[in-house]
Enzyme design. Structure first.
Site, PDB file in Angstrom:
ATOM      1  N   HIS A 147       0.865  -1.183   0.000  1.00 29.53           N
ATOM      2  CA  HIS A 147       0.000   0.000   0.000  1.00 29.53           C
ATOM      3  C   HIS A 147       0.902   1.232   0.000  1.00 29.53           C
ATOM      4  O   HIS A 147       1.982   1.217   0.605  1.00 29.53           O
ATOM      5  CB  HIS A 147      -0.841   0.075   1.293  1.00 29.53           C
ATOM      6  CG  HIS A 147      -2.167  -0.624   1.251  1.00 29.53           C
ATOM      7  ND1 HIS A 147      -2.744  -1.167   2.374  1.00 29.53           N
ATOM      8  CD2 HIS A 147      -3.051  -0.825   0.242  1.00 29.53           C
ATOM      9  CE1 HIS A 147      -3.926  -1.694   2.061  1.00 29.53           C
ATOM     10  NE2 HIS A 147      -4.134  -1.504   0.767  1.00 29.53           N
ATOM     11  N   CYS A 157      -2.482   2.932   9.219  1.00 28.86           N
ATOM     12  CA  CYS A 157      -3.505   1.980   8.762  1.00 28.86           C
ATOM     13  C   CYS A 157      -4.727   2.013   9.674  1.00 28.86           C
ATOM     14  O   CYS A 157      -5.849   1.780   9.226  1.00 28.86           O
ATOM     15  CB  CYS A 157      -2.960   0.551   8.759  1.00 28.86           C
ATOM     16  SG  CYS A 157      -1.579   0.289   7.657  1.00 28.86           S
TER      17      CYS A 157
HETATM   18  N1  ARG Z   1      -4.103  -7.037   6.658  1.00 27.63           N
HETATM   19  C1  ARG Z   1      -4.500  -5.824   6.001  1.00 27.63           C
HETATM   20  C2  ARG Z   1      -4.447  -6.011   4.487  1.00 27.63           C
HETATM   21  O1  ARG Z   1      -3.596  -6.704   4.006  1.00 27.63           O
HETATM   22  C3  ARG Z   1      -3.609  -4.688   6.425  1.00 27.63           C
HETATM   23  C4  ARG Z   1      -4.063  -3.364   5.906  1.00 27.63           C
HETATM   24  C5  ARG Z   1      -3.194  -2.243   6.355  1.00 27.63           C
HETATM   25  N2  ARG Z   1      -3.738  -0.997   6.046  1.00 27.63           N
HETATM   26  C6  ARG Z   1      -3.096   0.011   5.422  1.00 27.63           C
HETATM   27  N3  ARG Z   1      -3.681   1.148   5.327  1.00 27.63           N
HETATM   28  N4  ARG Z   1      -1.930  -0.173   4.868  1.00 27.63           N
HETATM   29  O2  ARG Z   1      -5.252  -5.494   3.757  1.00 27.63           O
END
Ligand code: ARG
Length: 303
Positions: free
Chosen positions: A196, A296
C-alpha cells in the site's frame, strides 16, 4: 567572494581560503500542528485469519488483548495531541476492520468509499459507508474500481498521491480525481512488502498557497518512473532507509508538528526531528502481524 559548490558540499571563500558550509536555502519553517478529526475501529475481532500480504503468516498467534492496549494507546495519543477521534463499531468476522484507513478517502467533506481486492475484506466497505451516512456525510460515492482508500491515497494539501501495483486499480485513480475533484498523481509500487502507498510514503507537512508539501518515503518501494516523479515533486523529501520502512515506520501520522510512528523507527524519528518535527512513538507490534501500523488504523476526516 565565494565560489558556489553545485554539489552543495560547501563553498570556497577565495579571500580567506576557508570552506564555508552551505546555508539551507530557506531555514525550516516553524512546524505548526493542526487539529484533526480521525475515524478509528477497535481491534475487537482482530486476528490473522488469512494471508493477503507478506506480513501476514497463517498460524501466527495474535495477542488480541495486547492489540487492544496498543490501539487504545494510539487513540489516547491522538487525543492528548488535541485531535478528535470518532469510533466505528467493529464487526465479528472482519479481523482487518481495525485498519480504518482502507475504507474511505475524505477530502473537503466529500467521501470516496472503498472496494477491496480481497474477498475476505469486501464487507468492510459497506459498514463504513453506513457510518458516513449516519454521521452527517452527505456526499458519499462508492467506487466502481478496486480502491483501498487511504491505504493507497494520500492527500498532500494540493494533490492526491495515488498508489497502485498491488491493491488499488490504476483506473481508480481517475475515478478518485473525478469524484473528489482534486488532481491525482499516480505512483507505482514494486515491492510486495510495501503493498500500500501508506507503508511507503507519508506527508509530514501539507502544502498550501506558496508552500510545497513535505513528504517522507522509501525510494526503493517505487518504480523508476515513479521515483523520478517523486524527486521532481518533492526535491527536499525525507528519504527513509530500508530499516525504518521494514518496521512500517513510514506508516506514520503527522499533524504538521507531531509525527506518530512505530517505536522501532528510530532513524526516521531522528530525520524528522532534524526537520523540526516532534516524533511520538507508539508500539504497534501486534497490529504489524497483519501488516498494519499507526496510519492503517487511522482514517482522516477532512472537513
Ligand atoms: N491485513 C491488512 C491487508 O492486508 C492490512 C491493511 C493495512 N492498512 C493500510 N492502510 N496499509 O489489507
Amino acid at each position: 567572494m565565494t565560489v558556489a559548490d553545485v554539489r552543495g558540499l560547501g563553498s570556497l571563500d577565495q579571500r580567506s581560503g576557508l570552506t564555508v558550509l552551505p546555508v539551507p536555502a530557506a531555514p525550516d519553517e516553524p512546524r505548526l500542528p493542526r487539529a484533526r478529526r480521525y475515524l478509528m475501529c477497535p481491534p475487537e475481532y482482530f486476528e490473522v485469519a488469512y494471508a493477503i500480504n507478506p506480513w501476514m503468516n497463517l498460524g501466527v498467534v495474535v495477542d488480541r488483548a495486547e492489540a487492544m492496549r496498543q490501539w487504545q494507546e494510539l487513540r489516547r495519543t491522538y487525543e492528548r495531541l488535541g485531535h478528535t477521534v470518532e469510533v466505528i463499531t467493529p464487526e465479528p468476522g472482519l479481523p482487518d476492520m481495525v485498519f480504518a484507513a482502507n475504507s474511505g478517502t475524505v477530502v473537503d467533506g466529500r467521501v470516496l468509499g472503498a472496494r477491496f481486492r480481497a474477498p475476505e475484506r469486501a464487507a468492510e466497505a459497506e459498514h463504513y459507508r453506513r457510518w458516513f451516512g449516519e454521521n452527517g456525510f452527505r456526499d458519499v460515492v462508492m467506487p466502481a474500481c478496486t480502491n483501498e482508500a487511504e491505504g493507497d491515497f494520500t492527500w498532500t494539501g494540493s494533490v492526491l498521491l495515488a498508489g497502485t501495483g498491488f491493491r488499488t486499480d490504476p483506473a481508480a485513480h481517475g475515478e478518485a480525481q473525478e469524484v473528489l475533484g482534486v488532481p491525482v498523481v499516480s505512483l507505482r509500487l514494486v515491492d510486495p512488502r510495501y503493498y500500500h502507498l501508506d507503508v511507503a510514503l507519508f506527508v509530514l507537512a501539507e502544502g498550501g498557497p506558496g508552500r510545497s508539501p513535505l513528504v517522507a518515503y522509501l525510494p526503493d518501494a517505487f518504480s523508476p518512473g515513479s521515483r523520478r516523479v517523486l524527486a521532481r515533486l518533492f526535491p527536499d523529501a525525507v528519504l527513509a532507509t530500508e530499516q525504518d520502512a521494514a518496521c512500517l515506520g513510514l506508516n506514520a501520522v503527522s499533524d504538521g508538528r507531531h509525527v506518530v510512528l512505530p517505536l522501532e523507527a528510530t532513524g526516521l524519528a531522528d530525520q524528522v526531528a532534524a526537520r523540526g518535527f516532534e516524533p511520538v512513538f507508539v508500539d504497534v507490534s501486534e497490529l504489524r502481524k497483519s501488516g498494519g501500523g499507526p496510519k492503517c488504523c487511522t482514517m482522516e476526516l477532512r472537513a
